[in-house]
Design a protein around this motif. Sequence first.
Motif, PDB file in Angstrom:
ATOM      1  N   UNK A 237       0.822  -1.206   0.000  1.00 41.87           N
ATOM      2  CA  UNK A 237       0.000   0.000   0.000  1.00 41.87           C
ATOM      3  C   UNK A 237       0.858   1.259   0.000  1.00 41.87           C
ATOM      4  N   UNK A 238       2.061   1.162  -0.532  1.00 45.63           N
ATOM      5  CA  UNK A 238       2.926   2.333  -0.650  1.00 45.63           C
ATOM      6  C   UNK A 238       3.733   2.209  -1.936  1.00 45.63           C
ATOM      7  N   UNK A 239       4.291   3.309  -2.384  1.00 53.00           N
ATOM      8  CA  UNK A 239       4.953   3.354  -3.685  1.00 53.00           C
ATOM      9  C   UNK A 239       6.251   2.557  -3.671  1.00 53.00           C
ATOM     10  N   UNK A 240       6.456   1.757  -4.707  1.00 53.47           N
ATOM     11  CA  UNK A 240       7.671   0.966  -4.866  1.00 53.47           C
ATOM     12  C   UNK A 240       8.176   1.055  -6.301  1.00 53.47           C
ATOM     13  N   UNK A 241       9.364   0.549  -6.511  1.00 53.09           N
ATOM     14  CA  UNK A 241       9.926   0.456  -7.852  1.00 53.09           C
ATOM     15  C   UNK A 241       9.101  -0.518  -8.697  1.00 53.09           C
TER      16      UNK A 241
ATOM     17  N   UNK B 221      11.704  10.159  -5.341  1.00 52.02           N
ATOM     18  CA  UNK B 221      12.725   9.249  -4.817  1.00 52.02           C
ATOM     19  C   UNK B 221      12.131   8.204  -3.881  1.00 52.02           C
ATOM     20  N   UNK B 222      10.962   8.472  -3.332  1.00 46.67           N
ATOM     21  CA  UNK B 222      10.396   7.626  -2.287  1.00 46.67           C
ATOM     22  C   UNK B 222      10.187   6.169  -2.721  1.00 46.67           C
ATOM     23  N   UNK B 223       9.683   5.884  -3.929  1.00 47.47           N
ATOM     24  CA  UNK B 223       9.517   4.472  -4.305  1.00 47.47           C
ATOM     25  C   UNK B 223      10.820   3.672  -4.250  1.00 47.47           C
ATOM     26  N   UNK B 224      11.921   4.305  -4.605  1.00 48.38           N
ATOM     27  CA  UNK B 224      13.214   3.616  -4.612  1.00 48.38           C
ATOM     28  C   UNK B 224      13.718   3.388  -3.189  1.00 48.38           C
ATOM     29  N   UNK B 225      13.529   4.356  -2.330  1.00 48.98           N
ATOM     30  CA  UNK B 225      13.928   4.213  -0.935  1.00 48.98           C
ATOM     31  C   UNK B 225      13.086   3.151  -0.236  1.00 48.98           C
TER      32      UNK B 225
END
Length: 295
Positions: free
Chosen positions: A6-10, A100-104
């Motif tokens: 339920x959160x942004x990812x690569x 940047x958040x999906x990568x982190x």
Amino acid sequence: MKEQVDYATMDDRECYLFDLQGYLVVRGILSQEEVNALNEALDANTDKRGDFGNPNAISGNWEGRPLEGIFSPFRHYKGMLTWEQPWCQPFRDMLAHPNAIPYLNTMLGRGWKLDHGVDLLNSVDGCEGLKLHGSGNLTFSGSRFYAYQNGRMRCGLIVFQYALTDVNPGDGGLCVIPGSHKSNFEAPEDIMTWEANKELVFQPTLKAGDLVIFNEATSHGTLPWKGKGERRTLLFRYTPKYLTYVPGTYETQLPEWVSELSEAQQAALEPPYIYHHPMIEDDGVSVVRPRREGE
């Protein structure tokens, strides 16, 4: 099939490429307006730019060798987060940049934090190279590693290196040995000094606004800078929420000036700990503090 979260990812392609290579190039992650603001802040603060050290002072004696140059590899701008307004703001906005958040989230899990101070490397024509370093799996480091388990990749220290100027083929600058983050054998010295098997070493070509992410376990260094203009590369380094790589980086308490930051930007500077560590939402603005850790 990637696990539902339920959160942004690569995306799957990016995960494949990073897992394979130990680095990832993300094109156009910053807008032209953001690049302009960062460069304008640097242009207004050249008095805060360091000097070039003596050549060979960092990497060794390169005279007559492939990494040779007439200047040290780069000079630094430092302290950008505490510059006066408006010049500090473009750098503060990068702490929890929504793009940047999906990568982190994917590489570190949620609740990641900044490690090191923010750094800006500046090179000009004639700067020498920097010896490659990064040991892969040769020795285990609790703060510098790459692992994949139960459908998730995890890293120790990772580097987000934003290009603020173009890097063309043959210009030099950042270089990596793809796949070296998984290596189980020590790299021969002459490979790390770019004197043998040069074909193993890859120099990404970049446009201003592009991002290179690499694992600290990936063998990386700097090739001599031969570009016509300045090399300006902005470094943000991140670790999982439970560790610190470089001592003295907000590891015990936050400095007073963080009161000027947004809640999400403050969360990125939190000291290392597990329980109730703040997690930055996808918008880069909102923050949640879960009662239990399941991620």
